[in-house]
Design an enzyme around this catalytic site. Structure first.
Site, PDB file in Angstrom:
ATOM      1  N   CYS A 118      80.407  63.874 -15.757  1.00 17.24           N
ATOM      2  CA  CYS A 118      81.396  62.723 -16.297  1.00 17.24           C
ATOM      3  C   CYS A 118      82.175  62.994 -17.134  1.00 17.24           C
ATOM      4  CB  CYS A 118      80.684  61.467 -15.862  1.00 17.24           C
ATOM      5  SG  CYS A 118      79.867  61.187 -14.232  1.00 17.24           S
ATOM      6  N   HIS A 263      84.109  56.332 -19.798  1.00 13.21           N
ATOM      7  CA  HIS A 263      83.602  56.829 -18.512  1.00 13.21           C
ATOM      8  C   HIS A 263      82.941  55.276 -17.821  1.00 13.21           C
ATOM      9  CE1 HIS A 263      81.637  58.381 -15.068  1.00 13.21           C
ATOM     10  NE2 HIS A 263      80.704  58.427 -15.513  1.00 13.21           N
ATOM     11  N   ASN A 293      82.167  54.450 -10.090  1.00 12.45           N
ATOM     12  CA  ASN A 293      81.819  55.506 -10.628  1.00 12.45           C
ATOM     13  C   ASN A 293      82.535  56.726  -9.908  1.00 12.45           C
ATOM     14  OD1 ASN A 293      81.320  57.814 -12.067  1.00 12.45           O
ATOM     15  ND2 ASN A 293      78.976  57.272 -12.433  1.00 12.45           N
TER      16      ASN A 293
HETATM   17  N1  ACO Z   1      70.777  46.766  -3.907  1.00 16.04           N
HETATM   18  C1  ACO Z   1      69.686  45.928  -3.993  1.00 16.04           C
HETATM   19  N2  ACO Z   1      68.484  46.149  -4.681  1.00 16.04           N
HETATM   20  C2  ACO Z   1      68.573  47.531  -5.430  1.00 16.04           C
HETATM   21  C3  ACO Z   1      69.599  48.394  -5.277  1.00 16.04           C
HETATM   22  C4  ACO Z   1      70.693  48.045  -4.520  1.00 16.04           C
HETATM   23  N3  ACO Z   1      71.920  48.712  -4.280  1.00 16.04           N
HETATM   24  N4  ACO Z   1      69.375  49.565  -6.077  1.00 16.04           N
HETATM   25  C5  ACO Z   1      68.170  49.360  -6.632  1.00 16.04           C
HETATM   26  N5  ACO Z   1      67.473  48.114  -6.059  1.00 16.04           N
HETATM   27  C6  ACO Z   1      66.217  47.427  -6.337  1.00 16.04           C
HETATM   28  C7  ACO Z   1      65.370  48.370  -6.607  1.00 16.04           C
HETATM   29  O1  ACO Z   1      64.663  48.856  -5.493  1.00 16.04           O
HETATM   30  C8  ACO Z   1      64.503  47.565  -7.783  1.00 16.04           C
HETATM   31  O2  ACO Z   1      63.511  46.678  -6.826  1.00 16.04           O
HETATM   32  P1  ACO Z   1      61.967  46.421  -7.099  1.00 16.04           P
HETATM   33  O3  ACO Z   1      61.998  45.646  -8.322  1.00 16.04           O
HETATM   34  O4  ACO Z   1      61.505  45.506  -6.026  1.00 16.04           O
HETATM   35  O5  ACO Z   1      61.288  47.799  -7.263  1.00 16.04           O
HETATM   36  C9  ACO Z   1      65.137  46.727  -8.238  1.00 16.04           C
HETATM   37  O6  ACO Z   1      66.517  46.640  -7.739  1.00 16.04           O
HETATM   38  C10 ACO Z   1      65.665  47.324  -9.714  1.00 16.04           C
HETATM   39  O7  ACO Z   1      66.013  48.620  -9.587  1.00 16.04           O
HETATM   40  P2  ACO Z   1      66.332  49.628 -10.852  1.00 16.04           P
HETATM   41  O8  ACO Z   1      66.467  50.906 -10.646  1.00 16.04           O
HETATM   42  O9  ACO Z   1      65.090  49.029 -12.052  1.00 16.04           O
HETATM   43  O10 ACO Z   1      67.575  48.776 -11.494  1.00 16.04           O
HETATM   44  P3  ACO Z   1      68.399  49.071 -12.805  1.00 16.04           P
HETATM   45  O11 ACO Z   1      68.533  47.483 -13.218  1.00 16.04           O
HETATM   46  O12 ACO Z   1      67.790  50.208 -13.562  1.00 16.04           O
HETATM   47  O13 ACO Z   1      69.657  49.326 -12.115  1.00 16.04           O
HETATM   48  C11 ACO Z   1      71.211  51.410 -11.906  1.00 16.04           C
HETATM   49  C12 ACO Z   1      69.963  50.646 -11.531  1.00 16.04           C
HETATM   50  C13 ACO Z   1      72.357  50.509 -11.892  1.00 16.04           C
HETATM   51  C14 ACO Z   1      71.160  52.874 -11.347  1.00 16.04           C
HETATM   52  C15 ACO Z   1      70.910  51.555 -13.469  1.00 16.04           C
HETATM   53  O14 ACO Z   1      69.895  52.378 -14.011  1.00 16.04           O
HETATM   54  C16 ACO Z   1      72.200  52.528 -14.196  1.00 16.04           C
HETATM   55  O15 ACO Z   1      73.364  52.154 -14.027  1.00 16.04           O
HETATM   56  N6  ACO Z   1      71.908  53.695 -14.474  1.00 16.04           N
HETATM   57  C17 ACO Z   1      72.933  54.611 -15.080  1.00 16.04           C
HETATM   58  C18 ACO Z   1      73.572  55.314 -14.194  1.00 16.04           C
HETATM   59  C19 ACO Z   1      74.576  56.174 -14.931  1.00 16.04           C
HETATM   60  O16 ACO Z   1      75.262  55.647 -15.837  1.00 16.04           O
HETATM   61  N7  ACO Z   1      74.921  57.191 -14.318  1.00 16.04           N
HETATM   62  C20 ACO Z   1      75.904  57.942 -15.096  1.00 16.04           C
HETATM   63  C21 ACO Z   1      76.313  59.301 -14.682  1.00 16.04           C
HETATM   64  S1  ACO Z   1      76.459  59.538 -12.994  1.00 16.04           S
HETATM   65  C22 ACO Z   1      77.242  61.330 -12.886  1.00 16.04           C
HETATM   66  O17 ACO Z   1      77.050  61.887 -14.053  1.00 16.04           O
HETATM   67  C23 ACO Z   1      77.570  61.557 -11.640  1.00 16.04           C
END
Ligand code: ACO
Length: 336
Positions: A118, A263, A293
């Site tokens: 990215c 980004h 994204n």
């Molecule tokens: N819908 C509903 N619930 C979901 C979903 C969804 N789509 N996805 C995860 N959950 C649930 C999980 O199962 C978990 O449930 P549990 O507590 O019962 O186990 C809960 O939601 C929390 O999950 P987390 O993974 O801890 O959620 P988090 O708040 O960390 O958010 C996210 C996840 C959005 C992916 C975040 O970690 C993030 O943005 N990370 C950075 C991603 C990024 O910036 N990537 C950039 C690079 S991409 C590239 O280079 C191609």
């Protein structure tokens, strides 16, 4: 000698998929996706589209801005094509840049892809500027990705995050000053990498580390694996550090910067960074709600939308900041 962006363009596939649409087939909800990411919808390419198709459309959009009604003629003035992408049409080669070169009938241009996930568009701009120092004058710099074809659609933690798009900028070597009073164009770039975090965000299969084997039955196509929490923590740190480094190296403050075009991975990353930096969220140009994204494409698409909004004027100082797989991070300072 300065390196100025003289035109921008972008393309998103016509099919728009909302969070509610996804919730029909995936165990998720509009409320979860919006509250955790800020994403409202994404555009998904058709089966017959590949990354170069999106890249060509974005390039044509930029060339059309440069020479209305004469985009294909303007294409002949390009000396260099650089495409940042993580989802090329083909494994290894040919590059997306070469396919763009052929489709736009650009003659006598060097063409290559940049792999920096990215951060790729930010890296590509700097690479292109460096290569214009020779006898080349104009570069077509593209960020293009079709991540929805390398997404694990059974993993709700990643599949809701991505969309498809391409953005383009035409970078030209001009007689304006690159330093001192009245300096213009790309004036500073920070590039960084943290290979120790490679395993937090990767496409594990299909490369020479773990190739597909003859006769092997795949339960999933090649797809993105991401440790969301680890990438989130890295992103907030790398993002704020890059911004602070650009300001410090240039000897300026936030007051001097009109907007940051970041980004677009997660609105929460932007909010956390804004809190750390003690600046308003309004300092960032955001469009993640519409497109999600799109990896290499987020920054050039946002740059084009910002440039066409009427709010970006000649002489304004702006910043781009990217982070992503590798892990990589990067930022540019640009006088428009
Ligand atoms: N819908 C509903 N619930 C979901 C979903 C969804 N789509 N996805 C995860 N959950 C649930 C999980 O199962 C978990 O449930 P549990 O507590 O019962 O186990 C809960 O939601 C929390 O999950 P987390 O993974 O801890 O959620 P988090 O708040 O960390 O958010 C996210 C996840 C959005 C992916 C975040 O970690 C993030 O943005 N990370 C950075 C991603 C990024 O910036 N990537 C950039 C690079 S991409 C590239 O280079 C191609």
């Amino acid at each position: 000698m300065a390196f100025e962006i003289i035109a921008t363009g972008h393309y998103v596939p016509s099919r728009r998929v909302t969070n509610d649409d996804l919730a029909q087939t995936i165990d998720t909800s509009d409320e979860w996706i919006r509250s955790h990411t800020g994403i409202g919808s994404r555009h998904i390419a058709s089966e017959d589209q590949a990354t170069s198709d999106l890249a060509v459309e974005a390039a044509l959009n930029a060339l059309e801005q440069l020479a209305p009604g004469k985009a294909m003629e303007a294409a002949k003035t390009i000396d260099l094509i650089v495409v940042g992408t993580s989802s090329p049409d083909y494994y290894g080669f040919p590059s997306v840049a070469c396919i763009v070169q052929e489709k736009l009938k650009i003659e006598n241009a060097g063409a290559f892809d940049v792999v920096a996930a990215c951060s790729g568009f930010v890296y590509s701009l700097d690479a292109a500027a460096g290569m214009l120092r020779g006898n080349r004058k104009r570069a077509l710099v593209i960020g293009a990705d079709l991540l929805t074809k390398i997404t694990d659609w059974s993993d709700r933690g990643t599949c809701v995050l991505f969309g498809d798009a391409a953005g383009a900028a035409i970078l030209e070597k001009t007689d304006a000053p690159e330093e001192g009073p009245g300096k213009r164009g790309l004036i500073r770039t920070v590039l960084g990498s943290e290979g120790s975090g490679a395993s937090e965000l990767l496409c594990a299969r299909g490369g020479t580390r773990d190739p597909f084997k003859a006769g092997e039955t795949l339960d999933k196509p090649i797809h993105i694996y991401m440790n969301g929490q680890a990438v989130y923590n890295f992103a907030v740190r790398a993002f704020t550090d890059t911004i602070e480094r650009l300001l410090e190296e240039e000897g300026i403050t936030f007051k001097d910067v009109k907007k940051i075009v970041p980004h677009q991975a997660n609105m929460r990353i932007i909010r956390a960074a804004a809190r750390r930096l003690k600046i308003s969220e309004d300092k960032f140009f955001m469009n993640i709600e519409k497109y999600a994204n799109t990896s290499n494409a987020t920054i050039p698409v946002a740059l084009d939308e910002y440039a066409r909004s009427g709010d970006l004027n000649r002489g304004d100082l702006i910043m781009t900041v990217g982070f992503g797989g590798g892990l990589t991070y990067a930022g540019n300072l640009i006088v428009w």
